[in-house]
Motif scaffolding. Structure first.
Motif, PDB file in Angstrom:
ATOM      1  N   TYR A  59      -2.444  -5.871   5.512  1.00  0.00           N
ATOM      2  CA  TYR A  59      -2.948  -5.038   4.417  1.00  0.00           C
ATOM      3  C   TYR A  59      -3.915  -5.783   3.503  1.00  0.00           C
ATOM      4  O   TYR A  59      -4.441  -5.198   2.552  1.00  0.00           O
ATOM      5  CB  TYR A  59      -1.778  -4.496   3.587  1.00  0.00           C
ATOM      6  CG  TYR A  59      -0.828  -3.640   4.389  1.00  0.00           C
ATOM      7  CD1 TYR A  59      -1.298  -2.596   5.190  1.00  0.00           C
ATOM      8  CD2 TYR A  59       0.546  -3.871   4.358  1.00  0.00           C
ATOM      9  CE1 TYR A  59      -0.434  -1.815   5.929  1.00  0.00           C
ATOM     10  CE2 TYR A  59       1.420  -3.089   5.095  1.00  0.00           C
ATOM     11  CZ  TYR A  59       0.926  -2.069   5.879  1.00  0.00           C
ATOM     12  OH  TYR A  59       1.786  -1.299   6.607  1.00  0.00           O
ATOM     13  N   GLY A  60      -4.136  -7.065   3.758  1.00  0.00           N
ATOM     14  CA  GLY A  60      -5.060  -7.828   2.924  1.00  0.00           C
ATOM     15  C   GLY A  60      -4.548  -8.054   1.516  1.00  0.00           C
ATOM     16  O   GLY A  60      -5.317  -8.035   0.552  1.00  0.00           O
ATOM     17  N   GLU A  61      -3.248  -8.260   1.392  1.00  0.00           N
ATOM     18  CA  GLU A  61      -2.625  -8.480   0.092  1.00  0.00           C
ATOM     19  C   GLU A  61      -1.980  -9.865   0.058  1.00  0.00           C
ATOM     20  O   GLU A  61      -1.831 -10.528   1.090  1.00  0.00           O
ATOM     21  CB  GLU A  61      -1.531  -7.421  -0.160  1.00  0.00           C
ATOM     22  CG  GLU A  61      -1.990  -5.987  -0.030  1.00  0.00           C
ATOM     23  CD  GLU A  61      -2.704  -5.463  -1.265  1.00  0.00           C
ATOM     24  OE1 GLU A  61      -2.884  -6.256  -2.228  1.00  0.00           O
ATOM     25  OE2 GLU A  61      -3.078  -4.280  -1.274  1.00  0.00           O
ATOM     26  N   SER A  62      -1.587 -10.298  -1.124  1.00  0.00           N
ATOM     27  CA  SER A  62      -0.867 -11.566  -1.246  1.00  0.00           C
ATOM     28  C   SER A  62       0.596 -11.358  -0.842  1.00  0.00           C
ATOM     29  O   SER A  62       1.136 -10.247  -0.978  1.00  0.00           O
ATOM     30  CB  SER A  62      -0.922 -12.088  -2.683  1.00  0.00           C
ATOM     31  OG  SER A  62      -0.182 -11.242  -3.553  1.00  0.00           O
ATOM     32  N   GLU A  63       1.212 -12.418  -0.354  1.00  0.00           N
ATOM     33  CA  GLU A  63       2.622 -12.319   0.012  1.00  0.00           C
ATOM     34  C   GLU A  63       3.488 -12.041  -1.213  1.00  0.00           C
ATOM     35  O   GLU A  63       4.478 -11.307  -1.124  1.00  0.00           O
ATOM     36  CB  GLU A  63       3.078 -13.598   0.711  1.00  0.00           C
ATOM     37  CG  GLU A  63       2.466 -13.793   2.093  1.00  0.00           C
ATOM     38  CD  GLU A  63       3.068 -14.963   2.849  1.00  0.00           C
ATOM     39  OE1 GLU A  63       4.152 -15.440   2.444  1.00  0.00           O
ATOM     40  OE2 GLU A  63       2.467 -15.409   3.844  1.00  0.00           O
ATOM     41  N   SER A  64       3.108 -12.610  -2.342  1.00  0.00           N
ATOM     42  CA  SER A  64       3.893 -12.364  -3.558  1.00  0.00           C
ATOM     43  C   SER A  64       3.811 -10.896  -3.976  1.00  0.00           C
ATOM     44  O   SER A  64       4.804 -10.310  -4.430  1.00  0.00           O
ATOM     45  CB  SER A  64       3.404 -13.259  -4.700  1.00  0.00           C
ATOM     46  OG  SER A  64       2.053 -12.984  -5.033  1.00  0.00           O
ATOM     47  N   GLY A  65       2.632 -10.295  -3.807  1.00  0.00           N
ATOM     48  CA  GLY A  65       2.489  -8.876  -4.124  1.00  0.00           C
ATOM     49  C   GLY A  65       3.319  -7.999  -3.206  1.00  0.00           C
ATOM     50  O   GLY A  65       3.970  -7.043  -3.656  1.00  0.00           O
ATOM     51  N   ILE A  66       3.308  -8.323  -1.917  1.00  0.00           N
ATOM     52  CA  ILE A  66       4.125  -7.572  -0.949  1.00  0.00           C
ATOM     53  C   ILE A  66       5.599  -7.689  -1.296  1.00  0.00           C
ATOM     54  O   ILE A  66       6.342  -6.704  -1.298  1.00  0.00           O
ATOM     55  CB  ILE A  66       3.882  -8.097   0.486  1.00  0.00           C
ATOM     56  CG1 ILE A  66       2.427  -7.871   0.925  1.00  0.00           C
ATOM     57  CG2 ILE A  66       4.849  -7.429   1.469  1.00  0.00           C
ATOM     58  CD1 ILE A  66       2.040  -6.432   1.119  1.00  0.00           C
ATOM     59  N   SER A  67       6.029  -8.908  -1.623  1.00  0.00           N
ATOM     60  CA  SER A  67       7.444  -9.130  -1.961  1.00  0.00           C
ATOM     61  C   SER A  67       7.851  -8.359  -3.209  1.00  0.00           C
ATOM     62  O   SER A  67       8.932  -7.768  -3.271  1.00  0.00           O
ATOM     63  CB  SER A  67       7.710 -10.629  -2.166  1.00  0.00           C
ATOM     64  OG  SER A  67       7.545 -11.351  -0.958  1.00  0.00           O
ATOM     65  N   LYS A  68       6.959  -8.369  -4.218  1.00  0.00           N
ATOM     66  CA  LYS A  68       7.268  -7.637  -5.446  1.00  0.00           C
ATOM     67  C   LYS A  68       7.357  -6.143  -5.189  1.00  0.00           C
ATOM     68  O   LYS A  68       8.252  -5.456  -5.719  1.00  0.00           O
ATOM     69  CB  LYS A  68       6.202  -7.916  -6.510  1.00  0.00           C
ATOM     70  CG  LYS A  68       6.289  -9.288  -7.156  1.00  0.00           C
ATOM     71  CD  LYS A  68       5.283  -9.450  -8.274  1.00  0.00           C
ATOM     72  CE  LYS A  68       5.655  -8.643  -9.487  1.00  0.00           C
ATOM     73  NZ  LYS A  68       4.754  -8.908 -10.651  1.00  0.00           N
ATOM     74  N   ALA A  69       6.459  -5.633  -4.376  1.00  0.00           N
ATOM     75  CA  ALA A  69       6.479  -4.208  -4.064  1.00  0.00           C
ATOM     76  C   ALA A  69       7.777  -3.828  -3.351  1.00  0.00           C
ATOM     77  O   ALA A  69       8.418  -2.826  -3.690  1.00  0.00           O
ATOM     78  CB  ALA A  69       5.276  -3.839  -3.202  1.00  0.00           C
ATOM     79  N   ILE A  70       8.165  -4.642  -2.376  1.00  0.00           N
ATOM     80  CA  ILE A  70       9.405  -4.367  -1.634  1.00  0.00           C
ATOM     81  C   ILE A  70      10.612  -4.420  -2.562  1.00  0.00           C
ATOM     82  O   ILE A  70      11.533  -3.598  -2.456  1.00  0.00           O
ATOM     83  CB  ILE A  70       9.564  -5.363  -0.476  1.00  0.00           C
ATOM     84  CG1 ILE A  70       8.519  -5.069   0.614  1.00  0.00           C
ATOM     85  CG2 ILE A  70      10.973  -5.288   0.120  1.00  0.00           C
ATOM     86  CD1 ILE A  70       8.507  -6.087   1.751  1.00  0.00           C
ATOM     87  N   SER A  71      10.597  -5.372  -3.511  1.00  0.00           N
ATOM     88  CA  SER A  71      11.742  -5.507  -4.421  1.00  0.00           C
ATOM     89  C   SER A  71      11.914  -4.284  -5.312  1.00  0.00           C
ATOM     90  O   SER A  71      13.017  -4.002  -5.784  1.00  0.00           O
ATOM     91  CB  SER A  71      11.576  -6.762  -5.293  1.00  0.00           C
ATOM     92  OG  SER A  71      10.550  -6.593  -6.260  1.00  0.00           O
TER      93      SER A  71
END
Length: 210
Positions: A25-37
């Motif tokens: 998705y062209g996103e940061s891993e931290s952003g993906i993790s925050k979204a999932i949380s």
């Protein structure tokens, strides 16, 4: 049952999947993790609120034949089972949820929507596998989901709440709080009524006791 469903599903959403999603998705891993949380408690809360709905229970038990867990990143976005479950548990709140999680995590709305599908797929697949492995019937599965109602809001990350996700009336928590307030006002009518001018018979009785 003491099982925390969110912990069960987290096992399917580990660092490897987060890394793959960030790349795709062209996103940061931290952003993906925050979204999932933020999305995971919301999805589990939605399922808990619909724990008695046959369509949801059937979707969970039927997820075993779809291979969802084997292809969460690619197989959830256009999965009709996932889409139908999300529509059933969120209704017109889906867009608000996606927007809120996007703003919180810093990922795009498009990514937030894709992650919502992925998390829902992980939830369906994990619960379906658990139900199959433990021979849970529909009533047991419904009970397991219902047990999650009281803990969902406490598992949201700092900076997010059910209200900020547009889900403020979920889970019974606001209603329970309201009931407690009402009980308190009935238990102590003299506080409110004395200020109002002693218009009720009960007030005289309370005043006599004083």
């Amino acid at each position: 049952m003491s099982l925390n469903v969110i912990d069960l599903i987290k096992g399917q959403l580990g660092p490897a999947l987060v890394s793959q999603a960030a790349t795709q998705y062209g996103e940061s891993e931290s952003g993906i993790s925050k979204a999932i949380s933020g999305l995971l408690p919301a999805v589990v809360g939605g399922m808990a609120n619909n724990a008695n709905q046959p369509a949801l229970l059937d979707a969970i038990t039927g997820s075993q034949s779809t291979g969802l867990l084997g292809n969460l990143l690619g197989g959830s976005s256009n999965n009709s089972l996932v889409s139908s479950v999300l529509s059933a548990i969120f209704g017109d709140k889906i867009n608000g949820l996606i927007n809120a999680v996007s703003g919180y995590s810093g990922v795009s709305n498009s990514t937030s929507g894709s992650l919502l599908n992925m998390v829902a797929g992980a939830a369906l697949g994990s619960l379906g596998k658990y139900a199959a492995d433990h021979n849970l019937d529909r009533n047991s599965l419904s009970g397991l989901l219902s047990d999650q109602k009281g803990i969902v809001s406490s598992l949201l990350p700092a900076g997010l709440s059910l209200a900020s996700l547009g889900l403020g009336n979920w889970g019974g928590t606001p209603d329970v709080a309201t009931e407690k307030v009402k009980v308190t006002s009935y238990d102590e009518p003299k506080v409110e009524v004395n200020r109002g001018g002693n218009t009720h018979v009960n007030v005289d009785r309370k005043d006599d006791n004083e």
